[in-house]
Design a protein around this motif. Structure first.
Motif, PDB file in Angstrom:
ATOM      1  N   ARG A  32       0.841  -1.207   0.000  1.00 25.04           N
ATOM      2  CA  ARG A  32       0.000   0.000   0.000  1.00 25.04           C
ATOM      3  C   ARG A  32       0.868   1.246   0.000  1.00 25.04           C
ATOM      4  NH1 ARG A  32      -4.180  -0.052   4.703  1.00 25.04           N
ATOM      5  NH2 ARG A  32      -4.528   1.935   3.698  1.00 25.04           N
ATOM      6  N   PHE A  33       1.965   1.201  -0.709  1.00 22.15           N
ATOM      7  CA  PHE A  33       2.943   2.280  -0.597  1.00 22.15           C
ATOM      8  C   PHE A  33       2.348   3.636  -0.964  1.00 22.15           C
ATOM      9  CE2 PHE A  33       7.453   3.831  -1.707  1.00 22.15           C
ATOM     10  CZ  PHE A  33       7.673   4.175  -0.386  1.00 22.15           C
ATOM     11  N   ASP A  34       1.369   3.623  -1.874  1.00 20.28           N
ATOM     12  CA  ASP A  34       0.737   4.894  -2.270  1.00 20.28           C
ATOM     13  C   ASP A  34      -0.018   5.533  -1.104  1.00 20.28           C
ATOM     14  OD1 ASP A  34       1.740   4.590  -4.756  1.00 20.28           O
ATOM     15  OD2 ASP A  34      -0.108   3.841  -5.654  1.00 20.28           O
ATOM     16  N   ASP A  35      -0.394   4.729  -0.118  1.00 19.29           N
ATOM     17  CA  ASP A  35      -1.154   5.269   1.017  1.00 19.29           C
ATOM     18  C   ASP A  35      -0.260   5.754   2.156  1.00 19.29           C
ATOM     19  OD1 ASP A  35      -3.347   4.487  -0.357  1.00 19.29           O
ATOM     20  OD2 ASP A  35      -3.784   2.730   0.852  1.00 19.29           O
ATOM     21  N   VAL A  36       1.021   5.375   2.121  1.00 19.99           N
ATOM     22  CA  VAL A  36       1.903   5.740   3.235  1.00 19.99           C
ATOM     23  C   VAL A  36       2.214   7.238   3.134  1.00 19.99           C
ATOM     24  CG1 VAL A  36       4.135   5.314   4.334  1.00 19.99           C
ATOM     25  CG2 VAL A  36       2.909   3.432   3.244  1.00 19.99           C
ATOM     26  N   PRO A  37       1.997   7.992   4.229  1.00 18.57           N
ATOM     27  CA  PRO A  37       2.251   9.435   4.174  1.00 18.57           C
ATOM     28  C   PRO A  37       3.711   9.735   3.824  1.00 18.57           C
ATOM     29  CG  PRO A  37       1.159   8.832   6.235  1.00 18.57           C
ATOM     30  CD  PRO A  37       1.540   7.563   5.562  1.00 18.57           C
ATOM     31  N   ALA A  38       3.929  10.899   3.216  1.00 18.79           N
ATOM     32  CA  ALA A  38       5.264  11.230   2.730  1.00 18.79           C
ATOM     33  C   ALA A  38       6.232  11.610   3.853  1.00 18.79           C
ATOM     34  CB  ALA A  38       5.157  12.358   1.701  1.00 18.79           C
ATOM     35  N   GLY A  39       5.778  12.394   4.827  1.00 23.94           N
ATOM     36  CA  GLY A  39       6.691  12.852   5.883  1.00 23.94           C
ATOM     37  C   GLY A  39       7.127  11.703   6.781  1.00 23.94           C
ATOM     38  N   MET A  40       8.352  11.774   7.278  1.00 22.91           N
ATOM     39  CA  MET A  40       8.897  10.668   8.063  1.00 22.91           C
ATOM     40  C   MET A  40       8.094  10.417   9.346  1.00 22.91           C
ATOM     41  SD  MET A  40      11.002   8.309   7.892  1.00 22.91           S
ATOM     42  CE  MET A  40      11.129   7.034   9.125  1.00 22.91           C
ATOM     43  N   ASP A  41       7.724  11.503  10.054  1.00 20.79           N
ATOM     44  CA  ASP A  41       6.980  11.325  11.304  1.00 20.79           C
ATOM     45  C   ASP A  41       5.628  10.668  11.049  1.00 20.79           C
ATOM     46  OD1 ASP A  41       9.017  12.373  12.703  1.00 20.79           O
ATOM     47  OD2 ASP A  41       8.095  14.352  13.005  1.00 20.79           O
ATOM     48  N   ASP A  42       4.956  11.153  10.001  1.00 19.72           N
ATOM     49  CA  ASP A  42       3.646  10.592   9.680  1.00 19.72           C
ATOM     50  C   ASP A  42       3.780   9.161   9.189  1.00 19.72           C
ATOM     51  OD1 ASP A  42       2.315  12.868  10.410  1.00 19.72           O
ATOM     52  OD2 ASP A  42       2.404  13.761   8.417  1.00 19.72           O
ATOM     53  N   ALA A  43       4.837   8.909   8.417  1.00 16.12           N
ATOM     54  CA  ALA A  43       5.045   7.548   7.908  1.00 16.12           C
ATOM     55  C   ALA A  43       5.302   6.588   9.065  1.00 16.12           C
ATOM     56  CB  ALA A  43       6.211   7.518   6.926  1.00 16.12           C
ATOM     57  N   ARG A  44       6.073   7.065  10.040  1.00 21.86           N
ATOM     58  CA  ARG A  44       6.369   6.227  11.206  1.00 21.86           C
ATOM     59  C   ARG A  44       5.072   5.917  11.967  1.00 21.86           C
ATOM     60  NH1 ARG A  44      10.194   9.270  13.655  1.00 21.86           N
ATOM     61  NH2 ARG A  44      11.906   8.314  12.561  1.00 21.86           N
ATOM     62  N   ALA A  45       4.244   6.958  12.157  1.00 22.04           N
ATOM     63  CA  ALA A  45       2.966   6.746  12.850  1.00 22.04           C
ATOM     64  C   ALA A  45       2.093   5.760  12.065  1.00 22.04           C
ATOM     65  CB  ALA A  45       2.226   8.074  13.032  1.00 22.04           C
TER      66      ALA A  45
END
Lengths: 351, 186
Positions: free
Chosen positions: B52-65
């Motif tokens: 689901r890579f298209d759904d993963v948020p771009a920013g690192m903090d958001d991606a980590r969450a």
């Protein structure tokens, strides 16, 4: 955050402190990264092992009969900012037919059963990281059965059968597919499983109509005005994405199999507003059923996203992704590297 | 299917995320699942991220969450076969002499804290862990749990009250730090 003494003291009691990380974990994590990169996936968000993303609705025979004598009254724009006139006509006619049909009625205690046949590209990544790497690909086929209760917030049941490698374009692909299939013998994603989840939220993920739109919320709240609907679909996607992905979102929503007729009609009309959508084939054959394919090319992926509609009834036959450029992947140009077709019925019980 | 070029780009972006976030996601899972199963769960979470890579948020903090939330779903799915609870128990370090080499009071307080921790509801353990050990700001912490930042702040406030209440009843030592629940939370 200003902290207090208790919380500071708790900080020292972290059960997984940084220093405790096992030094060999790093090596294992790199190996696992390679495993992940070798798994099959496509750029499209609906190519995943989740139920509602790859459903294609074929309404029941009863619904099909109802549209028999309907005169299409939709106004077709001869030209405009959206799809070509020919594609817009097919889509708007489909919308007009759709709103005249009745959705199959699922009574209390009954289920809408959606039988899906789906084909996906799968592959393995050969070679070393940083070295000469290449992918070897083939096509997997699977069929599965989704049971949606009358109350869609109640428990859905999904009987996923095994994914079997079926189509190969080289002997190497056949050999790698066999090897891969054996290596995945313990993975229920490939071997199949029986799942249950309220609201269709399988694998702990919220069921969705398309990226950014939860399924149940979308069915209830999405506007039935085509332009407003299209605006929302575009807003929920990544900014600046190609229009092919807008059509992909529409296909994904239609393919859930649970979109009511008024929303299906609006989705067809919204597709007619997308610039670059054309009629690509009047005799498109998907899983033995023939219809009109409406599609748009994706500039980056070198693929074309198609939805296939029965022009006589307006019913959606299926969706597919066609690879366009020979030599860019291990598939010949013109291969449908992903497609789904579905049969729906109403049943009295579920496994 | 992507072309080899787009596939390569996608792989590169994914590998960067994987390398940046792996240790954090592993520790997140270790706190909730123990070491024996943790790497499998992390693998599962990253597999979902890859699909689901298209759904993963771009920013690192958001991606980590996002990754934490996904790993949590995997763990909850495992747990569902045993119970219907919608929250995960979070572990706490075993209190040993290594943790503190200073005053006995502090050791005793750690013992009390550890004891109190086990009496907290999993819901409270989760929000405290997100604030203390995962060290997430409210919006990201809320995203992990699937709730708003405001709802998370309320839960955190209640969890801290609960911790204080439990400590009051279990504390066996003279170590009673001053406690305030009114400070501003981010």
């Amino acid at each position: 955050m200003k902290t207090d003494t208790h919380l500071n003291a708790l900080r020292a009691l972290d059960p997984a402190p940084l220093a405790a990380t096992d030094p060999t974990a790093r090596l294992r994590s790199e190996a696992r990264l390679q495993q992940i990169l070798a798994t099959d996936t496509t750029s499209g968000p609906h190519r995943q092992p989740r139920p509602v993303r790859r459903r294609v609705l074929i309404a029941s025979a009863a619904a099909a009969l109802l549209v028999g004598g309907i005169v299409v009254a939709d106004v077709v724009r001869p030209s405009g900012p959206g799809a070509t006139a020919e594609a817009a006509e097919v889509l708007n006619n489909a919308a007009a037919a759709t709103i005249q049909t009745s959705d199959p009625v699922v009574g209390s205690g009954q289920y809408l059963k959606i039988d899906t046949t789906a084909v996906y590209a799968a592959g393995v990544l050969l070679g070393d990281a940083g070295g000469d790497r290449r992918t070897v690909e083939w096509l997997d086929k699977s069929s599965d059965h989704l049971y949606v209760p009358a109350d869609q917030t109640a428990e859905w049941i999904w009987n996923r059968e095994a994914r079997i490698p079926t189509t190969f374009f080289s002997e190497e692909a056949k050999a790698e597919a066999t090897k891969y299939q054996q290596s995945q013998a313990g993975d229920p994603i490939r071997t199949g499983e029986l799942l249950r989840a309220p609201g269709g939220n399988f694998y702990g993920e919220q069921a969705r109509l398309f990226a950014g739109m939860p399924l149940l919320e979308g069915v209830k709240t999405l506007p039935r005005d085509p332009q407003a609907l299209l605006d929302i679909i575009r807003q929920r996607g990544k900014q600046g994405r190609p229009e092919a992905e807008t059509l992909e979102a529409i296909a994904e929503a239609l393919a859930t199999g649970v979109v009511p007729a008024d929303l299906r009609a609006a989705l067809y009309k919204a597709a007619a507003l997308i610039p670059g959508v054309t009629v690509v084939d009047r005799q498109a054959n998907l899983d033995g059923k023939v219809g009109t394919a409406i599609g748009i090319e994706h500039p980056d992926r070198e693929t074309r996203m198609d939805i296939i509609i029965d022009p006589a009834t307006g019913l959606l036959i299926g969706e597919r992704v066609v690879t366009l450029t020979a030599g860019k992947t291990s598939f010949p140009a013109g291969t449908a590297t992903a497609w789904t077709s579905v049969q729906t019925s109403v049943v009295n019980s579920a496994p | 299917m992507g072309t080899p070029q787009t596939r390569e780009k996608r792989e590169g972006r994914f590998a960067a995320l994987y390398n940046d976030a792996y240790a954090d996601v592993l520790r997140f899972v270790q706190r909730r699942a123990g070491p024996h199963r943790a790497e499998d769960v992390v693998h599962e979470a990253f597999l979902v991220a890859w699909r689901r890579f298209d759904d993963v948020p771009a920013g690192m903090d958001d991606a980590r969450a996002w990754l934490f939330g996904t790993a949590r779903h995997c763990l909850l799915n495992d747990q569902r076969s045993q119970s219907r609870r919608g929250a995960l128990e979070v572990r706490i370090a075993e209190v040993t002499k290594e943790i503190t080499e200073s005053e006995d009071d502090l050791v005793a307080f750690h013992v009390d804290l550890s004891r109190a921790w086990h009496q907290l509801r999993p819901e409270d353990q989760e929000v405290l862990s997100l604030a203390i050990w995962e060290n997430l700001p409210s919006p990201q912490a809320g995203r992990v749990l699937g709730i708003t930042a405001a709802a998370y702040r309320i839960r955190l406030y209640r969890a801290r009250l609960a911790l204080r209440r439990v400590l009051k009843h279990t504390t066996s030592t003279a170590f009673h730090p001053e406690y305030s629940v009114t400070e501003q939370l981010t």
